[in-house]
Structure formats: C-alpha cells, structure tokens
Scaffold this motif. Structure first.
Motif, short mmCIF file in Angstrom:
data_model
loop_
_atom_site.label_atom_id
_atom_site.label_comp_id
_atom_site.label_asym_id
_atom_site.label_seq_id
_atom_site.Cartn_x
_atom_site.Cartn_y
_atom_site.Cartn_z
N ALA A 23 0.85 -1.18 0.00
CA ALA A 23 0.00 0.00 0.00
C ALA A 23 0.89 1.24 0.00
O ALA A 23 1.80 1.36 0.83
N ALA A 24 0.63 2.14 -0.93
CA ALA A 24 1.46 3.34 -1.08
C ALA A 24 0.65 4.60 -0.78
O ALA A 24 -0.54 4.67 -1.06
N SER A 25 1.35 5.58 -0.24
CA SER A 25 0.73 6.87 0.02
C SER A 25 1.79 7.96 -0.04
O SER A 25 2.99 7.67 0.00
N VAL A 33 7.16 3.76 -11.50
CA VAL A 33 7.49 2.34 -11.50
C VAL A 33 7.55 1.85 -10.06
O VAL A 33 8.00 2.56 -9.16
N MET A 34 7.08 0.63 -9.86
CA MET A 34 7.13 0.00 -8.55
C MET A 34 7.82 -1.35 -8.66
O MET A 34 7.76 -2.00 -9.72
N ALA A 98 9.67 2.02 -4.56
CA ALA A 98 9.10 2.95 -5.52
C ALA A 98 10.20 3.77 -6.21
O ALA A 98 11.15 4.22 -5.55
N ASP A 99 10.05 3.92 -7.49
CA ASP A 99 10.99 4.69 -8.31
C ASP A 99 10.95 6.17 -7.93
O ASP A 99 9.94 6.66 -7.44
N ASP A 115 13.96 4.92 -4.77
CA ASP A 115 14.29 5.80 -3.65
C ASP A 115 13.51 5.53 -2.39
O ASP A 115 13.90 5.98 -1.32
N TYR A 116 12.39 4.84 -2.50
CA TYR A 116 11.51 4.66 -1.36
C TYR A 116 11.28 3.17 -1.12
O TYR A 116 11.06 2.40 -2.06
#
Length: 127
Positions: A23-25, A33-34, A98-99, A115-116
């Motif tokens: 889950a992303a926020s 891109v993931m 995450a890109d 980066d994340y």
C-alpha cells in the motif's frame, strides 16, 4: 512523504502460494514504476519483479519467471505480488520499492533506481 507498507508474508510449505500487497501513500502512485525486492540472509538484495507506471510492462528475475506475477491497482494505490510454486530458496524478506522518476519509460531491475522502501515482510518456505 512517500510511505510504503507491505503485507501478506508468512510461512508456507514448498509448492504453496502467497500474495504480497504493498500500500502506497504520499504522492501520485500511478506515475511511478514499482518493484518487489527480496533479501535472504547473507545475500544481496535482488529485484524480484517490477512493473511500469501504467502496468503494461514488467520485469522478472529469471528464478521467478512463470511462478510469480506482479500487478498494480492505480485506483487503490496498491501493488501485488502473487507467488506460486514457492521454493525454499524463495525464503527472504520481501520489500516494496518505488521509483524516484515519474513516467520512466523502462522498468529498472536494480535497486539504484528506487528511492523509497517499505519495512519488509518475511516469507518463509519450508521444504
């Protein structure tokens, strides 16, 4: 601030299946891109699978091709990894990543482009 949260890991017997979710926020999910990475004890982190911002392009490391399936839902801001025919060598901590570049035209398979990171979820496959 971008936040990523994995879920779905656990203990499974060889040959079994698991489905990981991320889950992303914190920013517009659909622009980036993931990827799913994993790291086993004593080994380097490797990219297991990655998916383009639009979902139409994917990358898989050779060892999981035909067994794992990456997908994303840009409405729900989620990414998934369906893992089938699991093997003991799939045992690792799995990370969502995450890109940093929006609308990247290619799907990178190296950690330098991401980066994340999430906190990780443990996947253990028993023989």
């Amino acid at each position: 601030q971008v936040q990523l949260a994995e879920s779905g890991g656990g203990l499974v017997q060889a040959g079994g299946s698991l489905r990981l979710s991320c889950a992303a926020s914190g920013r517009t999910f659909s622009r980036y891109v993931m990827g799913w990475f994993r790291q086993a004890p004593g080994k380097e982190r490797e990219c297991v699978a990655a998916i383009s911002w639009h979902g139409g392009s994917t990358y898989y490391v050779d060892s999981v091709k035909g067994r794992f399936d990456i997908s994303r839902d840009n409405v729900k801001n989620k990414m998934y990894l369906q893992m089938n025919s699991l093997k003991p060598e799939d045992t690792a901590v799995y990370y969502c990543a995450a890109d940093r570049v929006p609308f990247r035209p290619v799907v990178p398979g190296t950690s330098e482009e991401y980066d994340y990171w999430g906190q990780g979820t443990q996947v253990t496959v028993s023989s």
